[in-house]
Motif scaffolding. Structure first.
Motif, PDB file in Angstrom:
ATOM      1  N   MET A 108      37.910  39.052  40.970  1.00  0.00           N
ATOM      2  CA  MET A 108      39.300  38.763  40.632  1.00  0.00           C
ATOM      3  C   MET A 108      39.837  39.688  39.538  1.00  0.00           C
ATOM      4  N   ALA A 120      43.196  37.157  46.299  1.00  0.00           N
ATOM      5  CA  ALA A 120      42.787  35.910  45.648  1.00  0.00           C
ATOM      6  C   ALA A 120      42.996  34.743  46.600  1.00  0.00           C
ATOM      7  N   ILE A 125      41.595  30.326  42.570  1.00  0.00           N
ATOM      8  CA  ILE A 125      42.073  30.934  41.327  1.00  0.00           C
ATOM      9  C   ILE A 125      43.286  30.191  40.758  1.00  0.00           C
TER      10      ILE A 125
END
Length: 71
Positions: free
Chosen positions: A30, A37, A41
């Motif tokens: 990330m 993503a 996240i």
């Protein structure tokens, strides 16, 4: 910032990860620009920025998901 939140508070997010990809491996990905993503996240991002997030799904189907940050 979200990746830092993941690492620093891994006990809050560990259940989202398994043997196929560790939390540390995911956080390292990330950090890279251009890396896609996924939903894992969202909560760390909200926590790191101290914001709430509303996600609207398309195709005339409106569902709101609120991630309420603990302040």
């Amino acid at each position: 910032m979200a990746a830092k939140e993941l690492i620093e508070n891994k006990e809050n997010y560990q259940e989202e990860f398994d043997d196929s990809e560790s939390l540390k491996e995911y956080a390292e990905k990330m950090i890279c620009d251009g890396e896609f993503a996924d939903a894992r996240i969202n909560l760390p991002m909200c926590q790191s920025q101290n914001v709430n997030l509303k996600i609207y799904l398309g195709d005339n189907h409106f569902e709101t998901i609120n991630i309420n940050v603990q302040k």
